[in-house]
Write an enzyme that holds these catalytic residues in place. Sequence first.
Site, PDB file in Angstrom:
ATOM      1  N   ASP A  27       0.899  -1.152   0.195  1.00  0.00           N
ATOM      2  CA  ASP A  27      -0.145   0.096   0.094  1.00  0.00           C
ATOM      3  C   ASP A  27       0.704   1.162   0.151  1.00  0.00           C
ATOM      4  OD1 ASP A  27       0.937   0.550   2.415  1.00  0.00           O
ATOM      5  OD2 ASP A  27      -0.968  -0.329   3.400  1.00  0.00           O
TER       6      ASP A  27
ATOM      7  N   LYS B 113      -4.064   3.601  -1.239  1.00  0.00           N
ATOM      8  CA  LYS B 113      -5.022   4.317  -0.919  1.00  0.00           C
ATOM      9  C   LYS B 113      -4.761   5.696  -0.205  1.00  0.00           C
ATOM     10  CE  LYS B 113      -8.078   0.348   0.523  1.00  0.00           C
ATOM     11  NZ  LYS B 113      -8.809  -0.335   1.503  1.00  0.00           N
TER      12      LYS B 113
ATOM     13  N   MET C 214      -5.381   9.190  11.174  1.00  0.00           N
ATOM     14  CA  MET C 214      -6.310   9.541  10.094  1.00  0.00           C
ATOM     15  C   MET C 214      -7.486  10.475  10.443  1.00  0.00           C
ATOM     16  SD  MET C 214      -7.195   5.486   9.133  1.00  0.00           S
ATOM     17  CE  MET C 214      -7.635   5.214  10.566  1.00  0.00           C
TER      18      MET C 214
END
Length: 478
Positions: free
Chosen positions: A36, A58, A171
Amino acid sequence: MARGLVYLVGAGPGAPGLLTVKGRRVLETVDAIVYDRLASPRLLGYAKPDVELHYVGKEAGDHAMSQQDIEQLLISLARAGRIVARLKGGDPFVFGRGGEEAAALTEAGIPFEVVPGITSAVGVPAYAGIPVTYRKLSPSFTVVAGHRMTSEDEVDWHAYAQLSSTLVILMGVRQLHKIVDGLRGAGLSGETPVALIRWGTRAAQRTLVGSLEDIVSKVAAAKFESPAIIVVGDVVSKRSDLSWFESLPLAGRRIFVTAGTTDEVMRMAEAVESLGAETFALSAEMLAVQGDGVHTRLRTMLAASSAGMYFTTTLGVKIWFSQLKNLGVDVRQMTNLRIAADSLAVARHLEQYGVFADGIGPCVWSDSTVRPWFVEASPGVEGQSLPHLSQEVHLYSLDLTRSWLDVARMWLEDGVDAVWSTSRPSWGTSLFSLDDFWTDKAVHAFESAGAEDDWDVCAQMQKTFWREDVADAVVVRG
């Protein structure tokens, strides 16, 4: 067909040296790697040259592949009999959706193993000089995701505000105003220290410090974006005393490293990484395809009353000795051969096989009565003049369709400060136009063909990039 296996591997927060020993061993053996955005692409260099690479990165609003499709990819690869590494930033079970992937594998009857990694919740603050716990300041820490999957599932910031601990929020950059409003509304003082750390442990690491009262405006003014973690609590005040990573001599520098063999390029990369640099390492071995007719040429050399072998690359040396082993040739049979090297780096590589070059550089031909000379033809030395009665030996060629080149281009898109190669001209940089990747500053070139050792080149880099006296730099020799 044999059933495959999936390893869910934590890549750590970004710096390649933070990968675990088991994680590296897994990468060295698997058939496919599914990685990722937050996993350092430098880690892919530990894999086999013919490994399958699948990028599934992502970021907010831009997913290379949906989570469901990632899970299906893992299942499909394993059902095809492949051993797979799912390489995930941080730890796979700490906000990495590793649990969901493990559940999908279990439902599909695919065996898996988990290789934990250093979570960014701990590693990134450490690289910013912020301890998540500190006696008399914070006896514990809490890690929470800054957003939820649905608007109905909001974070209860009131509950977290009541804890006398450090709060680490992952996040949460896009939700920063909501987080601040929630914590202040729950009673936290506006003077509570806050730090945001972007791309922690990498060259792009940036730390922004403020308080609950002013951090939102500071983030807006600095245009501070994800990926970043948020640290809330009194431990942030220790950063002024404990910051260390940004002070390393090569901190903030991105260096593209190329060499003949993977062992070489990894050793070079690790040397500059120990001084704070971020690297991408690309070896010719990652792209190499063995040349045709190598066995025939070897037999011709060994049968001749006298002959010379001139090596131009370290990978050529490695392949040549590998083929000698495959033919069952004892090196004591090579009494008829003179062996020479194109550079000091190649000569040193020969020494690893117990062979000391009879000469370095093309001048060895003019001083030699040996005929014929077999000269390694390789990328980066096209057009080189050859001695009379010589023959070219194509020990390998480069497969330019391999995924490594796409990975390198993706890494270079974020800019490069320097290129370090084992020789000049460099086959590696000839594959890329570096002007396409960096337009506002010169790319510095370093080469180790004539250097005393790797640390000699590292010292040159420090003199080029470090603002302080290079004599004050601390270098730890491996």
